[in-house]
Motif scaffolding. Sequence first.
Motif, PDB file in Angstrom:
ATOM      1  N   VAL A  26       0.837  -1.207   0.000  1.00 62.79           N
ATOM      2  CA  VAL A  26       0.000   0.000   0.000  1.00 62.79           C
ATOM      3  C   VAL A  26       0.866   1.249   0.000  1.00 62.79           C
ATOM      4  N   GLN A  27       1.924   1.236   0.771  1.00 54.90           N
ATOM      5  CA  GLN A  27       2.824   2.394   0.798  1.00 54.90           C
ATOM      6  C   GLN A  27       3.452   2.613  -0.583  1.00 54.90           C
ATOM      7  N   ALA A  28       3.878   1.546  -1.230  1.00 57.58           N
ATOM      8  CA  ALA A  28       4.482   1.669  -2.565  1.00 57.58           C
ATOM      9  C   ALA A  28       3.473   2.192  -3.585  1.00 57.58           C
ATOM     10  N   THR A  48      -1.031   3.663   5.381  1.00 55.27           N
ATOM     11  CA  THR A  48      -1.592   2.763   6.391  1.00 55.27           C
ATOM     12  C   THR A  48      -0.470   2.275   7.288  1.00 55.27           C
ATOM     13  N   HIS A  49      -0.814   1.492   8.272  1.00 54.11           N
ATOM     14  CA  HIS A  49       0.172   0.943   9.206  1.00 54.11           C
ATOM     15  C   HIS A  49      -0.338  -0.409   9.723  1.00 54.11           C
ATOM     16  N   VAL A  53      -4.304  -2.282   9.592  1.00 51.60           N
ATOM     17  CA  VAL A  53      -4.580  -3.499   8.824  1.00 51.60           C
ATOM     18  C   VAL A  53      -5.005  -4.631   9.760  1.00 51.60           C
ATOM     19  N   ARG A  54      -4.359  -4.759  10.900  1.00 47.57           N
ATOM     20  CA  ARG A  54      -4.765  -5.789  11.868  1.00 47.57           C
ATOM     21  C   ARG A  54      -6.190  -5.533  12.368  1.00 47.57           C
ATOM     22  N   GLY A  55      -6.535  -4.255  12.538  1.00 44.22           N
ATOM     23  CA  GLY A  55      -7.900  -3.903  12.927  1.00 44.22           C
ATOM     24  C   GLY A  55      -8.916  -4.322  11.875  1.00 44.22           C
ATOM     25  N   MET A  56      -8.551  -4.188  10.609  1.00 43.23           N
ATOM     26  CA  MET A  56      -9.434  -4.630   9.528  1.00 43.23           C
ATOM     27  C   MET A  56      -9.653  -6.143   9.603  1.00 43.23           C
ATOM     28  N   LEU A 105      -8.452   0.809   0.554  1.00 46.52           N
ATOM     29  CA  LEU A 105      -7.123   0.199   0.594  1.00 46.52           C
ATOM     30  C   LEU A 105      -6.900  -0.640  -0.660  1.00 46.52           C
ATOM     31  N   PHE A 106      -7.403  -0.122  -1.781  1.00 45.79           N
ATOM     32  CA  PHE A 106      -7.344  -0.826  -3.061  1.00 45.79           C
ATOM     33  C   PHE A 106      -6.021  -0.465  -3.720  1.00 45.79           C
TER      34      PHE A 106
END
Length: 189
Positions: A26-28, A48-49, A53-56, A105-106
């Motif tokens: 996602v960062q890239a 994101t961090h 993502v873990r929360g998702m 987050l696509f």
Amino acid sequence: MTTPQSTDLRVRPARSADVPEIVDLVQAAYRGEGGWTTEAHLVAGARTHDEEVRGMLADEAVTLLVAELDETVGAPGPVARVVGCCYTRREAPDAEGLVRAELGLFAVHPTAQSRGLGRKLLTAQTELLAEDGVDVLMIQVLQSRPELHAWYERHGFVRTGIALPFPGDPDRLAVAGLGMDVMERSLRR
């Protein structure tokens, strides 16, 4: 690094072991200098961090998918790597009984873009949602990104005319007042 053309794509639910790869991907895609989806010229900072993502993954209303390529990279067998992801968050039915899901987050890694992987990932996600009774898929697209708006329009989304404020820290924006345009796609058959 470029991705060979002869690869097999597999879309599957994300697992906790995928979190570091998802964050890097996602960062890239969103903040990197390569690829056509970068927003580095418009938004600073991490997209994101790990905790997000873990929360998702822990949220029952969220479906987080990854696209994985199987490649042979000098190894005796295929080596899989995550090259795409997207999540949807399902909402409760609205007053009219419509069920919506938000797409976010696509991302497709810049080295794997422009090969139809995003389309395949979006198709997999929309098929799951339609089977699960979701009527409308919506997304927020950063303003000043006509190429992204056009891509979503080619894939069935329409502009709603609704604009929302940027959801993060406005100090990260290179253009003051930049917001998000809401687009929707019907999933009814």
